[in-house]
Structure formats: C-alpha cells, structure tokens
Design a protein around this motif. Sequence first.
Motif, PDB file in Angstrom:
ATOM      1  N   LEU A 280       1.694 -57.053 -37.520  1.00 46.03           N
ATOM      2  CA  LEU A 280       0.748 -55.984 -37.834  1.00 46.03           C
ATOM      3  C   LEU A 280      -0.309 -55.809 -36.734  1.00 46.03           C
ATOM      4  O   LEU A 280      -0.542 -54.674 -36.274  1.00 46.03           O
ATOM      5  N   PRO A 281      -0.949 -56.910 -36.271  1.00 44.75           N
ATOM      6  CA  PRO A 281      -1.870 -56.752 -35.138  1.00 44.75           C
ATOM      7  C   PRO A 281      -1.178 -56.165 -33.913  1.00 44.75           C
ATOM      8  O   PRO A 281      -1.777 -55.365 -33.167  1.00 44.75           O
ATOM      9  N   GLY A 282       0.079 -56.525 -33.712  1.00 45.17           N
ATOM     10  CA  GLY A 282       0.824 -55.994 -32.567  1.00 45.17           C
ATOM     11  C   GLY A 282       1.047 -54.501 -32.676  1.00 45.17           C
ATOM     12  O   GLY A 282       0.939 -53.767 -31.683  1.00 45.17           O
ATOM     13  N   ILE A 283       1.344 -54.020 -33.894  1.00 48.10           N
ATOM     14  CA  ILE A 283       1.556 -52.575 -34.102  1.00 48.10           C
ATOM     15  C   ILE A 283       0.274 -51.802 -33.819  1.00 48.10           C
ATOM     16  O   ILE A 283       0.287 -50.763 -33.142  1.00 48.10           O
ATOM     17  N   VAL A 284      -0.852 -52.305 -34.349  1.00 46.13           N
ATOM     18  CA  VAL A 284      -2.145 -51.650 -34.101  1.00 46.13           C
ATOM     19  C   VAL A 284      -2.463 -51.647 -32.601  1.00 46.13           C
ATOM     20  O   VAL A 284      -2.933 -50.650 -32.051  1.00 46.13           O
ATOM     21  N   THR A 285      -2.174 -52.759 -31.938  1.00 41.86           N
ATOM     22  CA  THR A 285      -2.411 -52.862 -30.487  1.00 41.86           C
ATOM     23  C   THR A 285      -1.585 -51.831 -29.729  1.00 41.86           C
ATOM     24  O   THR A 285      -2.083 -51.160 -28.815  1.00 41.86           O
ATOM     25  N   ILE A 286      -0.322 -51.683 -30.115  1.00 43.09           N
ATOM     26  CA  ILE A 286       0.565 -50.719 -29.441  1.00 43.09           C
ATOM     27  C   ILE A 286       0.058 -49.291 -29.634  1.00 43.09           C
ATOM     28  O   ILE A 286       0.037 -48.490 -28.692  1.00 43.09           O
ATOM     29  N   ILE A 287      -0.366 -48.948 -30.860  1.00 43.58           N
ATOM     30  CA  ILE A 287      -0.901 -47.603 -31.120  1.00 43.58           C
ATOM     31  C   ILE A 287      -2.140 -47.348 -30.263  1.00 43.58           C
ATOM     32  O   ILE A 287      -2.295 -46.276 -29.661  1.00 43.58           O
ATOM     33  N   CYS A 288      -3.026 -48.337 -30.213  1.00 42.31           N
ATOM     34  CA  CYS A 288      -4.250 -48.206 -29.413  1.00 42.31           C
ATOM     35  C   CYS A 288      -3.932 -47.990 -27.942  1.00 42.31           C
ATOM     36  O   CYS A 288      -4.521 -47.121 -27.282  1.00 42.31           O
ATOM     37  N   ILE A 289      -3.004 -48.785 -27.428  1.00 41.08           N
ATOM     38  CA  ILE A 289      -2.658 -48.695 -26.011  1.00 41.08           C
ATOM     39  C   ILE A 289      -2.002 -47.351 -25.697  1.00 41.08           C
ATOM     40  O   ILE A 289      -2.241 -46.757 -24.632  1.00 41.08           O
ATOM     41  N   CYS A 290      -1.186 -46.846 -26.620  1.00 37.74           N
ATOM     42  CA  CYS A 290      -0.553 -45.531 -26.414  1.00 37.74           C
ATOM     43  C   CYS A 290      -1.614 -44.432 -26.322  1.00 37.74           C
ATOM     44  O   CYS A 290      -1.560 -43.578 -25.429  1.00 37.74           O
ATOM     45  N   LEU A 291      -2.573 -44.448 -27.252  1.00 38.65           N
ATOM     46  CA  LEU A 291      -3.650 -43.455 -27.205  1.00 38.65           C
ATOM     47  C   LEU A 291      -4.481 -43.598 -25.941  1.00 38.65           C
ATOM     48  O   LEU A 291      -4.819 -42.606 -25.283  1.00 38.65           O
ATOM     49  N   PHE A 292      -4.788 -44.841 -25.602  1.00 36.92           N
ATOM     50  CA  PHE A 292      -5.578 -45.076 -24.397  1.00 36.92           C
ATOM     51  C   PHE A 292      -4.822 -44.629 -23.145  1.00 36.92           C
ATOM     52  O   PHE A 292      -5.418 -44.089 -22.207  1.00 36.92           O
TER      53      PHE A 292
END
Length: 682
Positions: A280-292
């Motif tokens: 779950l933390p990994g999924i949130v991290t991936i979403i954040c990095i994609c937006l960034f």
Amino acid sequence: MRNKIVKQIFKKEMLDILRDKKTIFMMIVLPIILYPILMVGISGIMTMSMSKMERSDINIAFNSIPNKDILDIMKKDKDDEGKLILTKVDNYKKALEDEKIAAYIEIEEKNNVQSYKIYTNSSKDNSSTAKNKIEDVLNEYKENIVENKIIEQGLDVKQILEPITYKNVDVAKTEEIAGYFLGQMLPFILIIGVLLGAIYPAIDVMAGEKERGTLETLFTLPISNLELVMGKYMAVSFCAIVTAFLNILSILLTLGFLLVTAGPGNELGIANFDLSQLILPGIVTIICICLFSMVVSAVSMCVCSLAKSFKDAQNYITPVTLFVMLPSYVCMIPNIELDSFTATIPVVNISLLIKSVLSFKTDINLIAIVLISNFAFVILSVLLLSKMFNSEEILFGNNKSFSFLEKRSNIKKGTMPSISDGAILYAIGLVLLIYVGTIVQLKFKMVGIALTQVMIIALPLLFAFYIKTDFKKTFSLKAVSLKHVLGGILLWMGGFIVINIITQVILYLFPQNIKVAEALSNAIILKDKFLINLLVIAVMPAICEEIFFRGFVFTSFKGKNSAKAAIIVSGILFGFMHMDFFRIVPTGILGIIFAYCVYRSGSIFIAMILHFINNSLAVIVSHYPTSSLGKIYKIIEIDFTNFKIGHMIMLLCISGVLIGLGIILLKSKVDKKEKNAQVKAP
C-alpha cells in the motif's frame, strides 16, 4: 483534440528521444548501475574503512607516566581491535597536527582526585576513534577503583552499583523499521531520478527541435498547437515516469541484496520482513511520483522552450534542478513531518508524503491535500506550456537573450524589456531580498525595511537605464483619469473583501500561521510612530514595489499580445516575493488587481494609489482599532469559530457588485482601442 494525432506526435517524439544514446544512458543505464555502485560500494568501503581504523594501533601520549592499572588496561588484547601505544612527544600540539599521535592526555591530581584532560584534533580521521578508546580505558579504570573501594567497605558491589536493572524493548515491527529506513533516503533519490528522466527528453523535444530546425516543419502540418503540446508532453512525462520506475526497481534490488547479505539489514534487525506490508505505501509512492513526474516534465519543457539551442537549455535548466533538489532534502531532516502546511508546498509535500507512508503514518486528509495540490500544479504547468506554444517569439527562438549580458553600446535606444529581462530582474530581486533584505530588516528594523524598499526600486531603474529603455512606456508613466481612479478603488474594495475572506480561511485551516501573522504585525508596526509607519509601510512600497512589479516586470511579461498572462504572472510573482505562506495567495490576488488596473488605465499611478490605500488601511487599523475604519474592518472580517453563512453571502454579494462596477469604469477606453485595431487589421 484528436487522439490519433496526439499518439502520432507521441510516437515521433519517443523515436527521436530513443535515438539519442546520451538520453538512453541517463534514463535506463544510469539508474540501473548507479544505485548498486553507490549503495553497495560505499557501504562496503565505509565498513572496510571503519574496520581498518578499529584494528589499527593508535599512538597516544601523556604529560606524565600514567597509573600502572591504566597501562594494564591499555595492554589488554581485544578481538579485532587495535591497541593504544604510549609515545613520548615534546610538543603535543605539533604532534597532533603532524598525526604522530592521535590524542594527548593531561593528568592532574588535586585533593587526592585524579582528573584527565584528553586533547584531540577533530580534523584528523583517527581522532574520534582514539577519543573513544581512551574513554573506554578511563571508564574501566574508574569502575575498578569504585569496585575496590566498595569491597574494602565490605559491601556487595552489584547491589551498590546496580540497585535496579532495565531493558529496552523495541515494539516496532521489522516492516516499520524498514519503512523508516527507506523513508529517510528514498524520496530524495526518486526526485533526483525523476529530474534526470525529465530534463534530457525536455531539452531534446524543445531546444533540440529548434536547433535541428524541425519545429517549423511540424507547424506546417494540419495539427493544432494543443495536439502538438500534448504529444510532446506525453513523451517527456512517459520518459520521466519510466525513469522513476527504473530507479525504484534498482533501489529495491540493491536493498534486497544488502538485506540478504551481511549489509545494513542485519545491523538494523530487518534482515527478514514481510514485503507485502509495503504494498500500500508503495502504491501511494508510485502515484505521487507519477504526478510529480508530470509536473517536472511540464516545468522543464516551459524552461527549455525559452532556449535557442541544446547548450542554452542546459544552462536554463540548472536553476530548476537546484530548486527541485534542495527542498527534497527535507526527508532527511528529523522532526519535520507532513502536516496541513507542508502538504501544500511543492516538492516538499511529495518528499514528506513518501517518507510518511513508508513509515506507516497515513492520514487520508493529508494524502488528499498532496495529491490535489500536485494535480493542480500539473494543470497549471500544462496550461502555461500551452500558452507558451502559442507564442511564435518563444517557439522559434526570436526571443532576446538577457539584455544585461549585452554591451550597453550594442543596445538600441528605446529597447523594451523582454520576458528574459523580467525573469532575471525578479530572480535577482528575490535573492537580494532573502540574503540582504532579511539581514538588514532584522538588524535595523524599520530603517531596514526602508532600505529594502530603496533596493527594490533601484534594481528596475538601473536595469532600465542599462538597456536604454523608454522609461515612460516601460513604467507606464501616464496621467490617470478620475474615472479610472474611482474604478480602481471600487475594484480594490471588492477584491479586498474576497482577500480578507481567503486570509481567514487560510488562518482557519492552518492555525499555526496566526502566531506568525501576529508576530509579523508586531515586528513591523512601531507604536506611537504613526507618520513613520505610514511612510515606510504605505508610501514607500506604493512607489518602490509598483515600479518593480507593475512597471518593469509587468511590461516585460506583457510583450505585444500577452497582457492577460502578464497580469496573472506578475501578480503571482508579487505574492511569492512576500515569502510568507499565509500571505502568498492574498497578496498574489492583490497584485493581479493592481496589474489589471495598470493595463486598463495605462498608468502605474493608479496602482500606486491603490497600494497606498491598502497598506495605509493596515497602519490606521493597527494604530486606531476603535476608529470608523477599524469598525468597518471588523465587519468585513470573517470569524470561522463563530461562522454565519448569511454574513459571508452578504459580503460576497457586496464584493461582486463593487468588482463589477470597478471593471465597467476601467474597461471602456482600452477596449475601444483594441476594437479599432481589430477593424484596421486585414
């Protein structure tokens, strides 16, 4: 917008990017080989270096022969540890400097009490090791003396020295320890990876296209600017996201290797942990990095569109790299966590959110704020990019370079400032305000504020003189009509109500800023010095800041056909120049109002009048809170602790009427000129 066209542009840009071996190396090869080399290599080197230092013998010296017990302790053999070797020296300072000894111990004895003073040179590598070893020897010697004295008294050593026992129990799960460890370094590494993935493709699709001369060919095709922008933007974003994923994969594989082998995992006690807990933390991290990645891609393309060549683009992109890298270090700073304030700061919010979720500290509201704010940044940056693509002056490299880099003798008289001139003037002003203005204001208080205002007005005037500009046109030095003054005042009154409501909303959502606002007000306003406050806080900013922003900066960004963008951009820059979080948005809106009035009236004097009225109101209310103005201000002020929706609706209605009347009074003259120009145009 036609999706097929966008896909074709995307494919074309990806082929161009992948043809460049340097780009492929930076995107694919570098992230795969960089982190294993850095993490495994540096970890191994540090371990070897520390082990070698621990095993090496260390030379030390005393001012007199030490106690026999100390010498015996020093001679003890310890596994995998070097010994302390006693050495004679004449000048201990020189011996420490020349590294003949690592430490010098001075022994003194007063009233049957021994004292030891350890001299070391902390600039030398073995200083810390020597100090620790000497302290261990002296501690053991001290314990032996204490134990012997207790035994002499016929007492139990353990009962006297250890009347209680304690044990530390770490209740953190191995997954939490691993997440905390990753959260300290992963955000910074990912942000750097995204930068590497976005910068080079952005330079290629913008400046590289200009240098190759193929951008003009693209505009001859039956495609819209938006389709072209989106195709290029998707290609750069895709490269940035792929690079980010490769960075994550490389880091995870490297960490897996370190955990399986005798790496930091064994030392931290996380050699075995459940990887599924990090999904779950990994999924949130991936979403954040994609937006960034999408934000960085758009910003990089905007900056690179100003460059004429690949070399220029590399120079322009350097400040962007620094502005992104520095805030990303926040993940390594202890006690700084994600909250309602940091969740709105670009780069910082991404870094802290990744750190937070990897440490299993999740707050849905804060995650939502970060994602929404970054999504807003994506939209704003793409809109800015599309606006820049509509400017032939920017796209085809006809835009002037920085005028201040040209010899003054080569500059033509009457030169108008360009976007580059406005941007560099703002950058210089911001840097001087941070490094010079802050120090001057802290040291000299009110006099420092006045000196800062002098600095603010001096910059555009000197710049304008150097480029031989037309002062009257650049600074809109034109008489203003009474109708425009009245319209400006009405517009400001309506805007002031909205600004006040927004300020109260910010203070309600971020209550920690209330103390900052109060401290700022108390620091600026001098008690019983009304005229001085009025001069420094109202009169000087009304002249100096308007010459800077609504004069030079607004004119440089306005150019020929970008007045609306110049109004918004100059207003936003005006807000950021004040550098206080709770003032950025309200001050930015105020700057937009001032710029709009200058555009419609053609005169900077109307902005000066409104700026003076706005600031003098704050001074009057501060000195005379019970006056009529003070009472009116209290009516406008929204108290969200005792919120009444009827009160807000009434204020918004009044604001709408005032803004509408102000626009009507300001609008007529300029609109007639624009219509006449359109009629004359073929």
